[in-house]
Design a protein around this motif. Structure first.
Motif, PDB file in Angstrom:
ATOM      1  N   TRP A 179       0.813  -1.207   0.000  1.00  0.00           N
ATOM      2  CA  TRP A 179       0.000   0.000   0.000  1.00  0.00           C
ATOM      3  C   TRP A 179       0.852   1.265   0.000  1.00  0.00           C
ATOM      4  O   TRP A 179       0.521   2.249  -0.660  1.00  0.00           O
ATOM      5  CB  TRP A 179      -0.933   0.009   1.207  1.00  0.00           C
ATOM      6  CG  TRP A 179      -2.030  -1.012   1.137  1.00  0.00           C
ATOM      7  CD1 TRP A 179      -2.386  -1.776   0.067  1.00  0.00           C
ATOM      8  CD2 TRP A 179      -2.916  -1.387   2.200  1.00  0.00           C
ATOM      9  NE1 TRP A 179      -3.439  -2.603   0.382  1.00  0.00           N
ATOM     10  CE2 TRP A 179      -3.787  -2.396   1.683  1.00  0.00           C
ATOM     11  CE3 TRP A 179      -3.063  -1.004   3.527  1.00  0.00           C
ATOM     12  CZ2 TRP A 179      -4.792  -2.981   2.452  1.00  0.00           C
ATOM     13  CZ3 TRP A 179      -4.061  -1.587   4.301  1.00  0.00           C
ATOM     14  CH2 TRP A 179      -4.909  -2.567   3.769  1.00  0.00           C
ATOM     15  N   PHE A 180       1.941   1.248   0.745  1.00  0.00           N
ATOM     16  CA  PHE A 180       2.770   2.451   0.869  1.00  0.00           C
ATOM     17  C   PHE A 180       3.897   2.525  -0.154  1.00  0.00           C
ATOM     18  O   PHE A 180       4.562   3.556  -0.261  1.00  0.00           O
ATOM     19  CB  PHE A 180       3.347   2.546   2.291  1.00  0.00           C
ATOM     20  CG  PHE A 180       2.393   3.144   3.283  1.00  0.00           C
ATOM     21  CD1 PHE A 180       2.368   4.513   3.492  1.00  0.00           C
ATOM     22  CD2 PHE A 180       1.505   2.353   3.982  1.00  0.00           C
ATOM     23  CE1 PHE A 180       1.484   5.084   4.394  1.00  0.00           C
ATOM     24  CE2 PHE A 180       0.612   2.902   4.889  1.00  0.00           C
ATOM     25  CZ  PHE A 180       0.604   4.274   5.097  1.00  0.00           C
ATOM     26  N   ALA A 181       4.118   1.453  -0.912  1.00  0.00           N
ATOM     27  CA  ALA A 181       5.240   1.429  -1.850  1.00  0.00           C
ATOM     28  C   ALA A 181       5.180   2.547  -2.893  1.00  0.00           C
ATOM     29  O   ALA A 181       6.209   3.201  -3.148  1.00  0.00           O
ATOM     30  CB  ALA A 181       5.319   0.062  -2.537  1.00  0.00           C
ATOM     31  N   PRO A 182       4.031   2.806  -3.548  1.00  0.00           N
ATOM     32  CA  PRO A 182       4.034   3.852  -4.576  1.00  0.00           C
ATOM     33  C   PRO A 182       4.439   5.226  -4.039  1.00  0.00           C
ATOM     34  O   PRO A 182       5.243   5.930  -4.671  1.00  0.00           O
ATOM     35  CB  PRO A 182       2.579   3.845  -5.075  1.00  0.00           C
ATOM     36  CG  PRO A 182       2.103   2.453  -4.823  1.00  0.00           C
ATOM     37  CD  PRO A 182       2.736   2.085  -3.518  1.00  0.00           C
ATOM     38  N   ALA A 183       3.905   5.611  -2.880  1.00  0.00           N
ATOM     39  CA  ALA A 183       4.257   6.918  -2.313  1.00  0.00           C
ATOM     40  C   ALA A 183       5.683   6.935  -1.791  1.00  0.00           C
ATOM     41  O   ALA A 183       6.328   7.993  -1.752  1.00  0.00           O
ATOM     42  CB  ALA A 183       3.279   7.277  -1.192  1.00  0.00           C
ATOM     43  N   THR A 184       6.196   5.772  -1.405  1.00  0.00           N
ATOM     44  CA  THR A 184       7.575   5.700  -0.923  1.00  0.00           C
ATOM     45  C   THR A 184       8.559   5.993  -2.045  1.00  0.00           C
ATOM     46  O   THR A 184       9.561   6.690  -1.847  1.00  0.00           O
ATOM     47  CB  THR A 184       7.858   4.314  -0.321  1.00  0.00           C
ATOM     48  OG1 THR A 184       6.976   4.098   0.794  1.00  0.00           O
ATOM     49  CG2 THR A 184       9.300   4.199   0.158  1.00  0.00           C
ATOM     50  N   ARG A 185       8.245   5.512  -3.242  1.00  0.00           N
ATOM     51  CA  ARG A 185       9.214   5.613  -4.331  1.00  0.00           C
ATOM     52  C   ARG A 185       8.977   6.799  -5.266  1.00  0.00           C
ATOM     53  O   ARG A 185       9.870   7.163  -6.036  1.00  0.00           O
ATOM     54  CB  ARG A 185       9.222   4.328  -5.147  1.00  0.00           C
ATOM     55  CG  ARG A 185       7.938   4.043  -5.882  1.00  0.00           C
ATOM     56  CD  ARG A 185       8.045   2.831  -6.806  1.00  0.00           C
ATOM     57  NE  ARG A 185       6.784   2.561  -7.462  1.00  0.00           N
ATOM     58  CZ  ARG A 185       5.953   1.593  -7.106  1.00  0.00           C
ATOM     59  NH1 ARG A 185       6.246   0.811  -6.079  1.00  0.00           N
ATOM     60  NH2 ARG A 185       4.807   1.417  -7.752  1.00  0.00           N
ATOM     61  N   SER A 186       7.786   7.411  -5.219  1.00  0.00           N
ATOM     62  CA  SER A 186       7.450   8.427  -6.230  1.00  0.00           C
ATOM     63  C   SER A 186       7.040   9.753  -5.593  1.00  0.00           C
ATOM     64  O   SER A 186       6.065   9.816  -4.846  1.00  0.00           O
ATOM     65  CB  SER A 186       6.309   7.918  -7.121  1.00  0.00           C
ATOM     66  OG  SER A 186       5.801   8.949  -7.928  1.00  0.00           O
ATOM     67  N   LYS A 187       7.772  10.792  -5.920  1.00  0.00           N
ATOM     68  CA  LYS A 187       7.437  12.141  -5.437  1.00  0.00           C
ATOM     69  C   LYS A 187       6.089  12.585  -5.988  1.00  0.00           C
ATOM     70  O   LYS A 187       5.297  13.237  -5.286  1.00  0.00           O
ATOM     71  CB  LYS A 187       8.525  13.129  -5.853  1.00  0.00           C
ATOM     72  CG  LYS A 187       8.291  14.543  -5.350  1.00  0.00           C
ATOM     73  CD  LYS A 187       9.451  15.453  -5.745  1.00  0.00           C
ATOM     74  CE  LYS A 187       9.229  16.874  -5.233  1.00  0.00           C
ATOM     75  NZ  LYS A 187      10.370  17.763  -5.604  1.00  0.00           N
ATOM     76  N   ALA A 188       5.800  12.239  -7.251  1.00  0.00           N
ATOM     77  CA  ALA A 188       4.533  12.635  -7.870  1.00  0.00           C
ATOM     78  C   ALA A 188       3.354  11.992  -7.147  1.00  0.00           C
ATOM     79  O   ALA A 188       2.318  12.629  -6.932  1.00  0.00           O
ATOM     80  CB  ALA A 188       4.528  12.256  -9.342  1.00  0.00           C
TER      81      ALA A 188
END
Length: 286
Positions: A179-188
């Motif tokens: 769940w948190f992986a996309p926000a962890t890796r992407s500033k956008a």
């Protein structure tokens, strides 16, 4: 995973297909379709569609000018349903309650019924002190980045005042990581998450929108968890009374994420409601 390009950007989704009645599932922040992984297999005979909405767990960023407020995401959900050509839809929500605003926005024509499972309602956007504190943190530059780092700390992620209190059984680490992986890796995507987390209007506006929900004259099932820390117990019966055809079922031994804590019981209650309101599952011989 299929993907559709909408006015605000790309939306990934799962679709079991089939010719059964259509169920569309919404999820919480920053979750994704795996929130329903235990329930979907128990609903054979229905077409189950699970969009990954831009609530922070989405895998591709939205357009820079995307409206990711509560109203904007509700409209985006409506656009998703329209673009897929889905009709007579049963919209099932858990945790995030903003899908109800399809009614107040006049975009509920394709909905045949609503199922509201322990979700935000009335002025409880975002729900509970921890979520409100998180929304405030998202207003600060670097706040979302800090949150993603804190979620790596076991004591923080398991805190009963936050994500640790959303399930009595405990959310598996691999699910939370996803769940948190996309926000962890992407500033956008962190920017998208901040836009949504800070996108709830003031209390008076929320209550005004809630009053418009009385206009939804189709069946509504309200499923409330008896040990929920985020959604007030009194909101269950209050929601059921608000909708002209509302009915309430309470599920014991569960917190907010009923699909995590009581998937079998939830599937049984949902199926009973669907059958009673004319949405029989399609059974195939063989």
């Amino acid at each position: 995973m299929p993907r559709i390009e909408l006015s605000s950007g790309p939306i990934d989704y799962q679709d079991t297909g089939g010719d059964g009645p259509v169920l569309v599932f919404g999820h919480g922040m920053p979750m994704n379709e795996t929130q329903w992984r235990k329930v979907v297999p128990l609903l054979d005979g229905y077409r189950r569609v699970l969009p990954t909405l831009p609530l922070g767990g989405h895998r591709l960023p939205m357009n820079p000018d995307a409206d990711l407020s509560q109203r904007g995401v509700a409209r985006l959900l409506g656009e998703f349903i329209e673009q897929l050509g889905l009709d007579e839809v049963t919209l099932v929500l858990n945790d995030w309650g903003g899908g109800q605003f399809l009614v107040s926005e006049g975009r509920a024509q394709r909905l045949a019924r609503l199922v509201l499972v322990a979700c935000e309602a009335f002025d409880n956007f975002p729900p509970g002190p921890a979520a409100k504190a998180m929304a405030q943190a998202c207003r600060v530059p670097g706040g979302v980045w800090l949150l993603t780092r804190l979620m790596r700390i076991p004591a923080f992620r398991r805190n009963r005042g936050g994500y640790g209190g959303m399930s009595l059984r405990g959310i598996p680490d691999e699910i939370l990581d996803d769940w948190f992986a996309p926000a962890t890796r992407s500033k956008a995507i962190r920017k998208d998450l901040a836009k949504f987390a800070t996108g709830a209007p003031d209390r008076r506006t929320l209550l005004d929108w809630s009053e418009r929900l009385r206009e939804f004259d189709r069946p509504v099932l309200v499923v409330w968890a008896t040990e929920d820390r985020l959604m007030p117990r009194q909101h269950g019966p209050r929601l059921a009374e608000l909708y002209p055809q509302g009915r309430l079922v309470e599920i014991a031994d569960s917190s907010t994420l009923v699909p995590e804590d009581q998937p079998g019981r939830l599937a049984d209650v949902l199926t009973e409601f669907l059958v009673q309101t004319g949405a029989e599952p399609v059974r195939h011989a063989g």
